[in-house]
Design an enzyme around this catalytic site. Sequence first.
Site, PDB file in Angstrom:
ATOM      1  N   HIS A 237       0.833  -1.215   0.000  1.00 26.14           N
ATOM      2  CA  HIS A 237       0.000   0.000   0.000  1.00 26.14           C
ATOM      3  C   HIS A 237       0.869   1.267   0.000  1.00 26.14           C
ATOM      4  O   HIS A 237       0.819   2.084  -0.918  1.00 26.14           O
ATOM      5  CB  HIS A 237      -0.882   0.045   1.253  1.00 26.14           C
ATOM      6  CG  HIS A 237      -1.802  -1.114   1.437  1.00 26.14           C
ATOM      7  ND1 HIS A 237      -2.917  -1.301   0.664  1.00 26.14           N
ATOM      8  CD2 HIS A 237      -1.795  -2.130   2.341  1.00 26.14           C
ATOM      9  CE1 HIS A 237      -3.563  -2.376   1.075  1.00 26.14           C
ATOM     10  NE2 HIS A 237      -2.900  -2.894   2.089  1.00 26.14           N
TER      11      HIS A 237
HETATM   12  C1  BDR Z   1      -2.986   1.023   5.294  1.00 26.31           C
HETATM   13  O1  BDR Z   1      -3.252   0.479   6.597  1.00 26.31           O
HETATM   14  C2  BDR Z   1      -2.044   0.178   7.248  1.00 26.31           C
HETATM   15  O2  BDR Z   1      -2.110  -1.055   7.914  1.00 26.31           O
HETATM   16  C3  BDR Z   1      -0.974   0.173   6.187  1.00 26.31           C
HETATM   17  O3  BDR Z   1       0.256   0.599   6.733  1.00 26.31           O
HETATM   18  C4  BDR Z   1      -1.487   1.133   5.142  1.00 26.31           C
HETATM   19  O4  BDR Z   1      -1.060   2.452   5.410  1.00 26.31           O
HETATM   20  C5  BDR Z   1      -3.666   0.128   4.277  1.00 26.31           C
HETATM   21  O5  BDR Z   1      -5.043   0.084   4.484  1.00 26.31           O
END
Ligand code: BDR
Length: 305
Positions: A237
């Site tokens: 992500h």
């Molecule tokens: C986001 O949620 C967090 O767990 C990750 O670091 C990312 O920023 C994804 O939904």
Amino acid sequence: MAENGSRPRVIIDCDPGVDDAIALMVAAAPTAGFELAGVTAVAGNLPLDDTFRNARSLMAFLGKHDVPVHAGAARPLQRDPVPAIHHIHGWNGLGGLELAVPASSARRGSAIDHILEVCAEGPVTLCPIGPLTTVARLLEEAPEVASSIERVVLMGGAAFVPGNVTDTAEFNIWADPHAAAVVFDAQIEKVMIGLDVTMQVGADPTWIDALDEAKHRWGTAAAHMLRGYNSGSMALHDPCVPVYLDRPDYFNGRRCSVSIDTEESTRFGQSVANPDPQGNTLVLTEVDPDAVRAHVAAAILSASG
Ligand code: BDR
Ligand code: CA
């Protein structure tokens, strides 16, 4: 490049977190086409003490002793703090990778002061890859700063796809929807890099093995963290944010107006995107996943050690 030919100045606001850690590697890599002017930590994947510790230890590991790391918001604006998600990011938030923690004089809560100082020197690109609490506090405490923020390029939200915490909400928005509402309501240009694109960029075992087999200090550390990352999708992500800064051509999007649902309902934390040519958010909807993965690996392995 900024208009005057200098490199854009970027602040990353993060909650490391394995994918945050990989994003910091990409941003700290010699190949990055921007200047990393600061890292701020926020409570999200883990409580603030842990994300701040991880951010400091990562920047020290990456040899970026010149990049200030400051602590930001410890709890959401209104909702209860979310519990640490160790089951996804490992017992220490870094997939079990243990790094030395440098002594630091940075003060808790000093993130806003730091962002204001950097903004006083010229335009800044603000890159939140965790909950938006610190950025919302910044905008509430010093609204005039908006004119110095060139744009906010954030990881968060799910526009035209399901959420990853509830059917409708993505984690970073759900963890502090009231803060997200402040940011999306602000008159600042935004790029929303949400699950619409990040779920398409997975770290598969072969790609992780290649990072390890390069026998490179950063690559080995990245592989260690990713092997302790239990997100199911293994989605990269947060690294999509620094990749987008250098290679927006790997992505495509739609200009939208985005509002955040803060009502207690099944849509709590939903990012509602309405296509709108006048909207101030570019919602990314398409990505070239192979190009992003290749960029991330090349950036990590470009470091001298
Ligand atoms: C986001 O949620 C967090 O767990 C990750 O670091 C990312 O920023 C994804 O939904
Ligand atoms: Ca994150």
